[in-house]
Design an enzyme around this catalytic site. Sequence first.
Site, PDB file in Angstrom:
ATOM      1  N   GLU A 278      46.538  38.862  38.280  1.00  0.00           N
ATOM      2  CA  GLU A 278      45.693  40.075  38.328  1.00  0.00           C
ATOM      3  C   GLU A 278      44.402  39.796  39.085  1.00  0.00           C
ATOM      4  OE1 GLU A 278      46.797  43.079  37.467  1.00  0.00           O
ATOM      5  OE2 GLU A 278      48.609  41.993  36.943  1.00  0.00           O
ATOM      6  N   TRP A 281      45.248  40.278  42.544  1.00  0.00           N
ATOM      7  CA  TRP A 281      45.317  41.705  42.931  1.00  0.00           C
ATOM      8  C   TRP A 281      43.911  42.197  43.286  1.00  0.00           C
ATOM      9  CZ3 TRP A 281      48.774  45.145  44.429  1.00  0.00           C
ATOM     10  CH2 TRP A 281      50.109  44.993  44.065  1.00  0.00           C
ATOM     11  N   ASN A 345      44.856  49.667  31.828  1.00  0.00           N
ATOM     12  CA  ASN A 345      45.508  49.671  33.141  1.00  0.00           C
ATOM     13  C   ASN A 345      46.821  50.463  33.175  1.00  0.00           C
ATOM     14  OD1 ASN A 345      45.993  48.704  35.936  1.00  0.00           O
ATOM     15  ND2 ASN A 345      47.678  47.621  34.940  1.00  0.00           N
ATOM     16  N   TRP A 363      45.126  62.625  45.602  1.00  0.00           N
ATOM     17  CA  TRP A 363      44.656  61.418  44.908  1.00  0.00           C
ATOM     18  C   TRP A 363      43.134  61.255  45.025  1.00  0.00           C
ATOM     19  CZ3 TRP A 363      42.297  57.941  48.203  1.00  0.00           C
ATOM     20  CH2 TRP A 363      42.607  58.054  49.580  1.00  0.00           C
TER      21      TRP A 363
HETATM   22  C1  LIG Z   1      44.365  54.318  39.324  1.00  0.00           C
HETATM   23  C2  LIG Z   1      43.713  52.983  39.043  1.00  0.00           C
HETATM   24  C3  LIG Z   1      42.343  52.839  39.205  1.00  0.00           C
HETATM   25  C4  LIG Z   1      41.725  51.599  38.953  1.00  0.00           C
HETATM   26  N1  LIG Z   1      40.357  51.475  39.139  1.00  0.00           N
HETATM   27  C5  LIG Z   1      39.765  50.271  38.938  1.00  0.00           C
HETATM   28  C6  LIG Z   1      38.365  50.111  39.152  1.00  0.00           C
HETATM   29  O1  LIG Z   1      37.656  51.031  39.560  1.00  0.00           O
HETATM   30  N2  LIG Z   1      37.816  48.887  38.903  1.00  0.00           N
HETATM   31  C7  LIG Z   1      38.565  47.824  38.467  1.00  0.00           C
HETATM   32  O2  LIG Z   1      38.002  46.740  38.260  1.00  0.00           O
HETATM   33  N3  LIG Z   1      39.885  47.947  38.282  1.00  0.00           N
HETATM   34  C8  LIG Z   1      40.511  49.127  38.497  1.00  0.00           C
HETATM   35  N4  LIG Z   1      41.862  49.253  38.285  1.00  0.00           N
HETATM   36  C9  LIG Z   1      42.642  48.048  37.923  1.00  0.00           C
HETATM   37  C10 LIG Z   1      42.817  47.783  36.422  1.00  0.00           C
HETATM   38  O3  LIG Z   1      43.259  48.939  35.784  1.00  0.00           O
HETATM   39  C11 LIG Z   1      41.530  47.269  35.739  1.00  0.00           C
HETATM   40  O4  LIG Z   1      40.988  46.201  36.481  1.00  0.00           O
HETATM   41  C12 LIG Z   1      41.824  46.764  34.335  1.00  0.00           C
HETATM   42  O5  LIG Z   1      42.369  47.777  33.542  1.00  0.00           O
HETATM   43  C13 LIG Z   1      40.544  46.251  33.704  1.00  0.00           C
HETATM   44  O6  LIG Z   1      40.759  45.802  32.401  1.00  0.00           O
HETATM   45  P1  LIG Z   1      40.615  44.265  32.025  1.00  0.00           P
HETATM   46  O7  LIG Z   1      39.323  43.727  32.503  1.00  0.00           O
HETATM   47  O8  LIG Z   1      40.923  44.138  30.568  1.00  0.00           O
HETATM   48  O9  LIG Z   1      41.771  43.622  32.899  1.00  0.00           O
HETATM   49  P2  LIG Z   1      42.682  42.283  32.795  1.00  0.00           P
HETATM   50  O10 LIG Z   1      44.047  42.743  32.564  1.00  0.00           O
HETATM   51  O11 LIG Z   1      42.099  41.336  31.779  1.00  0.00           O
HETATM   52  O12 LIG Z   1      42.566  41.691  34.237  1.00  0.00           O
HETATM   53  C14 LIG Z   1      41.550  40.759  34.629  1.00  0.00           C
HETATM   54  C15 LIG Z   1      40.796  41.251  35.832  1.00  0.00           C
HETATM   55  O13 LIG Z   1      41.643  41.319  36.967  1.00  0.00           O
HETATM   56  C16 LIG Z   1      41.259  42.412  37.782  1.00  0.00           C
HETATM   57  N5  LIG Z   1      42.388  43.356  37.888  1.00  0.00           N
HETATM   58  C17 LIG Z   1      43.336  43.578  36.962  1.00  0.00           C
HETATM   59  N6  LIG Z   1      44.241  44.475  37.415  1.00  0.00           N
HETATM   60  C18 LIG Z   1      43.847  44.817  38.659  1.00  0.00           C
HETATM   61  C19 LIG Z   1      44.364  45.683  39.647  1.00  0.00           C
HETATM   62  N7  LIG Z   1      45.500  46.382  39.463  1.00  0.00           N
HETATM   63  N8  LIG Z   1      43.690  45.828  40.803  1.00  0.00           N
HETATM   64  C20 LIG Z   1      42.558  45.122  41.031  1.00  0.00           C
HETATM   65  N9  LIG Z   1      42.025  44.288  40.128  1.00  0.00           N
HETATM   66  C21 LIG Z   1      42.655  44.118  38.959  1.00  0.00           C
HETATM   67  C22 LIG Z   1      40.074  43.092  37.113  1.00  0.00           C
HETATM   68  O14 LIG Z   1      38.887  42.591  37.687  1.00  0.00           O
HETATM   69  C23 LIG Z   1      40.226  42.652  35.669  1.00  0.00           C
HETATM   70  O15 LIG Z   1      39.009  42.620  34.965  1.00  0.00           O
HETATM   71  C24 LIG Z   1      42.507  50.490  38.531  1.00  0.00           C
HETATM   72  C25 LIG Z   1      43.887  50.651  38.382  1.00  0.00           C
HETATM   73  C26 LIG Z   1      44.489  51.882  38.628  1.00  0.00           C
HETATM   74  C27 LIG Z   1      45.970  52.009  38.445  1.00  0.00           C
END
Ligand SMILES: Cc1cc2nc3c(=O)[nH]c(=O)nc-3n(C[C@H](O)[C@H](O)[C@H](O)COP(=O)(O)OP(=O)(O)OC[C@H]3O[C@@H](n4cnc5c(N)ncnc54)[C@H](O)[C@@H]3O)c2cc1C
Length: 481
Positions: A278, A281, A345, A363
């Site tokens: 992630e 990503w 997510n 979108w």
């Molecule tokens: C429509 C949509 C919009 C989103 N908008 C954002 C946004 O504005 N900012 C954002 O940080 N993330 C965004 N995400 C990605 C993801 O949903 C969030 O990063 C994640 O839910 C954050 O929760 P976490 O810190 O517990 O993630 P974890 O699951 O613990 O992941 C760790 C870190 O990895 C990164 N990460 C994880 N998934 C993604 C991903 N798909 N794309 C890019 N980075 C990722 C984030 O920095 C996250 O904190 C989006 C996803 C979708 C589908």
Amino acid sequence: MQLIWFRTDLRVHDNTALAAACAQGPTLAVWLVSPAQWHQHDDAPCKVDFWLRNVAALSEQLAAKHIPLLVRTVDTWDKAPQALLKLCQEHTISTVHCNEEYGVNESRRDVAVQQALDKEGIAFSSYLDGLLFKPGSILTKTGNYFQVFSQFRKVCYERLHQSVPAVVRAPSAQAPLHVARDEVPSHVQGFPTPSPQLQALWPAGEDEAKRRLDHFVDEPIEYYNTERDIPSRPGTSQLSAYLAAGVVSPRQCLHVAMTHNRGEFDSGNVGAVTWINELLWREFYKHILVGYPRVSMHRAFRSETEALAWRHAPKELEAWQRGRTGIPIIDAAMRQLLETGWMHNRLRMVVAMFLTKNLLIDWREGERFFMRHLIDGDLAANNGGWQWSASTGTDAAPYFRIFNPHSQSSRFDEHGVFLKQWLPELADLNSKEIHNPASAGGLFGPAGYPQPIVDLGKSRERALTAFKNLPQRQVSGGHHG
Ligand SMILES: Cc1cc2nc3c(=O)[nH]c(=O)nc-3n(C[C@H](O)[C@H](O)[C@H](O)COP(=O)(O)OP(=O)(O)OC[C@H]3O[C@@H](n4cnc5c(N)ncnc54)[C@H](O)[C@@H]3O)c2cc1C
């Protein structure tokens, strides 16, 4: 004297620009308040509040090292060169140091600042810091940016096998400077302060980010690959707001995860490998932003999708925004966003697909609404996520694979725990009916909960037709998925 210009790197540990400035001599710090620019970028009030609280915490930490933090207001970034130049002249600064930010406006701002300083003989040094790999350093054999994540990741893995980017030490205290630090505003006009409940969910400061990271790798990371899809459980790190504001760095995250995983990143514990995936990503979408600047200017990555006949349906858009669609998983997710500034997510994908496929709404409407409400709002990740869901982006979901919200709901929230948390009006429904209250029969449906605003089957067909009728794809490069 050196100047460190803080942006989205609000920390003293593992901060490349800060360490470089301090290594060169006595250092002063600055942070810019830019309300009109933030409005232009749709930055959410809760995110601005999170920045302010983190800058205040940062100012304290810097003060303990005798580095005074100054705060200047420039309404828009085109005023940044003048403001910084003035500050440099007042304090006889020889070099301005900052960590790179990506995005068209950010890059233009930095070029303008560099040019203005250059004319006056002041140096400008920027550093790779918010990413593991510099955009432009991970390219295809023919020298292009990758459009497919798995191919991008393969090269990242090769690089990490060669060397893992090292964490930079925090600078030690310098001799006191005779410059008073500025007070960090607790509020900026035009960005209402969020509720104390929301603030309490996201405490400011590096210690909090470290606490979350340590807690996450202590156990949840082990089960991340399965728990991450269950919105009712705290199966993810909830570090996104801290990563977006730079309160924690991806290098710190990678090192802590690898230490937990016996030094491995692409083997060992599946949870740890999935989590590091992630982080990659996150990396991928930032590289896309630099490689294909049109995505940072509200353009679709796949230009042929610009021809899609998106529907103008303001009432349906509003129902989606307010969590009043009559489809519980969508409404619960949107209410989570409005109340906490964050959404799980899995649900981000579900609500984004629903808006762009079942409602066939552009979108960009969803992207903007998310940005205006997310505490972790990040142009690259948000745009990437939206264009993935809308099938308009790189490595996007194929247009014919449309999530059914009811199936997603019963699969990932089987007993309706998440639904009941956010939709108390559905508390009396059993764990089958709760995913689709309309199926319980209109007369017996829960009072006050709306009927579905759209027929999922028919709207799915409508979306398939709209996508099928598009002209041939115009983006070269690997289709997959
Ligand atoms: C429509 C949509 C919009 C989103 N908008 C954002 C946004 O504005 N900012 C954002 O940080 N993330 C965004 N995400 C990605 C993801 O949903 C969030 O990063 C994640 O839910 C954050 O929760 P976490 O810190 O517990 O993630 P974890 O699951 O613990 O992941 C760790 C870190 O990895 C990164 N990460 C994880 N998934 C993604 C991903 N798909 N794309 C890019 N980075 C990722 C984030 O920095 C996250 O904190 C989006 C996803 C979708 C589908």
